[in-house]
Design a protein around this motif. Structure first.
Motif, PDB file in Angstrom:
ATOM      1  N   ILE A   6       3.946  11.323   4.920  1.00  0.00           N
ATOM      2  CA  ILE A   6       3.984  10.885   6.244  1.00  0.00           C
ATOM      3  C   ILE A   6       3.925   9.449   5.631  1.00  0.00           C
ATOM      4  O   ILE A   6       2.589   8.910   5.287  1.00  0.00           O
ATOM      5  N   ALA A   7       4.907   8.412   6.044  1.00  0.00           N
ATOM      6  CA  ALA A   7       4.605   7.098   5.731  1.00  0.00           C
ATOM      7  C   ALA A   7       3.963   6.424   6.573  1.00  0.00           C
ATOM      8  O   ALA A   7       3.783   6.653   7.694  1.00  0.00           O
ATOM      9  N   GLU A   8       3.203   5.518   5.852  1.00  0.00           N
ATOM     10  CA  GLU A   8       2.075   4.458   6.629  1.00  0.00           C
ATOM     11  C   GLU A   8       3.065   3.418   6.863  1.00  0.00           C
ATOM     12  O   GLU A   8       3.298   2.521   5.778  1.00  0.00           O
ATOM     13  N   HIS A   9       3.044   2.796   8.114  1.00  0.00           N
ATOM     14  CA  HIS A   9       3.859   1.586   8.278  1.00  0.00           C
ATOM     15  C   HIS A   9       3.550   1.037   9.791  1.00  0.00           C
ATOM     16  O   HIS A   9       2.765   1.645  10.595  1.00  0.00           O
ATOM     17  N   ASN A  10       4.092  -0.193  10.231  1.00  0.00           N
ATOM     18  CA  ASN A  10       3.743  -0.661  11.300  1.00  0.00           C
ATOM     19  C   ASN A  10       5.113  -0.803  12.253  1.00  0.00           C
ATOM     20  O   ASN A  10       5.231  -1.679  13.051  1.00  0.00           O
ATOM     21  N   ASN A  11       6.222  -0.026  11.941  1.00  0.00           N
ATOM     22  CA  ASN A  11       7.650  -0.126  12.361  1.00  0.00           C
ATOM     23  C   ASN A  11       8.242  -1.343  11.672  1.00  0.00           C
ATOM     24  O   ASN A  11       9.565  -1.326  12.220  1.00  0.00           O
ATOM     25  N   ILE A  12       7.643  -2.182  10.941  1.00  0.00           N
ATOM     26  CA  ILE A  12       8.431  -3.407  10.313  1.00  0.00           C
ATOM     27  C   ILE A  12       8.237  -3.135   8.772  1.00  0.00           C
ATOM     28  O   ILE A  12       9.285  -3.314   8.254  1.00  0.00           O
ATOM     29  N   SER A  13       7.417  -2.805   8.390  1.00  0.00           N
ATOM     30  CA  SER A  13       7.157  -2.804   6.820  1.00  0.00           C
ATOM     31  C   SER A  13       6.297  -1.411   6.350  1.00  0.00           C
ATOM     32  O   SER A  13       5.351  -1.084   7.260  1.00  0.00           O
ATOM     33  N   LEU A  14       6.688  -1.073   4.991  1.00  0.00           N
ATOM     34  CA  LEU A  14       6.027   0.233   4.659  1.00  0.00           C
ATOM     35  C   LEU A  14       4.790  -0.430   4.025  1.00  0.00           C
ATOM     36  O   LEU A  14       4.635  -1.314   3.417  1.00  0.00           O
TER      37      LEU A  14
END
Length: 311
Positions: A6-14
């Motif tokens: 499950i990728a950790e991100h803020n919708n903008i960057s990984l």
């Protein structure tokens, strides 16, 4: 066997934590896919596709995923996880929020905070504030795992050529509603990703002393700011500065502990740092037991001298 991260991100960057988690996943299974759930995550998916060792990126966008609430995200994960032997996420606030719900729905035992993969079904994790390491084995068909990112070196962020598969989102379960978020904005590096951290403890005596001594030292080193639980509880700094078992787990290249005695709960959060420097006037302080370099001195004298030498 295949693993899903499950990728950790803020919708903008990984987030860098994803790279550490992929490293753990590659030790669990021969093939690793990355799941990007959010809203408008094209840049995130493209970054995930470049990660070394990743076979495929599954991108799922919908407006109700923008805030990554546990209920809709867990429902989406459950819709696709059956074809995987391992499900992994960083042991961050986000990962700890989502994966227990997934594990409960799958009726499997979650393997939390792993620091080592012994074999695809056997893992090591710290217990008793890191004073002991438990080796746990799971017979579940799907292993649901949160990864203590400090236990795994990140894989390369570039060099991969994974495909990106855009999938249709499941229907919003409507069990929760996002109300608001309060973010602390800072020009300093993010605490959990910083290469250098300067932390202050109760020995500083006040929040004013923290700003007078710790902040300038961090400025000179280009470091993130941290603190012990005692300093946070005393109101010297906000709780998002806290390093420790009940705070953030960090492993920077350099960790400078100023006025921190070294309680077990604090050591659990920073003892994996590559180089630890401790400044404390008590020669018997437990922090010196893990420090690579220790200075027994009055911090009110030592820290200004150190800042002067660095400037």
């Amino acid at each position: 066997m295949a693993a899903l991260v499950i990728a950790e991100h803020n919708n903008i960057s990984l987030k860098v934590a994803t790279l550490n988690t992929v490293a753990a996943a590659l030790q669990c299974a021969a093939e690793v896919d990355v799941l990007v759930i959010g809203d408008g995550t094209d840049a995130v998916a493209q970054a995930a596709a470049k990660i070394a060792g990743v076979r495929k990126v599954i991108q799922i966008d919908a407006p109700y995923f923008s805030d990554q609430l546990a209920e809709p995200v867990a429902a989406q994960i459950l819709a696709i996880v059956s074809s995987y032997s391992h499900l992994l996420a960083p042991a961050t606030a986000n990962g700890k929020n989502i994966l227990p719900r997934v594990a409960a729905k799958l009726d499997v035992a979650q393997l939390s905070d792993i620091t080592k993969v012994v074999s695809p079904d056997t893992f090591e994790r710290p217990i008793y504030a890191g004073n002991a390491i438990a080796t746990v084995q799971s017979g579940d068909a799907i292993k649901v795992i949160t990864v203590r990112t400090t236990g795994f070196d990140p894989v390369a962020a570039n060099g991969g050529t994974a495909s990106i598969e855009k999938c249709t989102a499941v229907t919003d379960v409507g069990q929760s509603t996002f109300v608001g978020r309060e973010l602390t904005k800072s020009d300093r590096p993010e605490l959990t990703a910083a290469k250098i951290i300067v932390s202050g403890g109760r020995g500083l005596g006040s929040g004013e002393k923290y700003q007078e001594l710790i902040a300038p030292l961090a400025d000179q080193l280009g470091a993130a700011l941290g603190a012990s639980r005692a300093a946070v509880d005393a109101g010297y700094v906000p709780n998002d500065y806290q390093v420790g078992q009940t705070g953030k787990i960090v492993a920077p290249q350099l960790y400078v502990a100023v006025g921190i005695s070294g309680a077990i709960q604090h050591l659990a959060g920073m003892k994996d740092s590559k180089v630890i420097v401790a400044i404390n006037k008590d020669p018997d302080a437990p922090i010196f037991g893990v420090a690579d370099y220790g200075l027994v001195a009055d911090l009110n004298v030592a820290v200004p001298e150190l800042i002067k030498l660095l400037s």
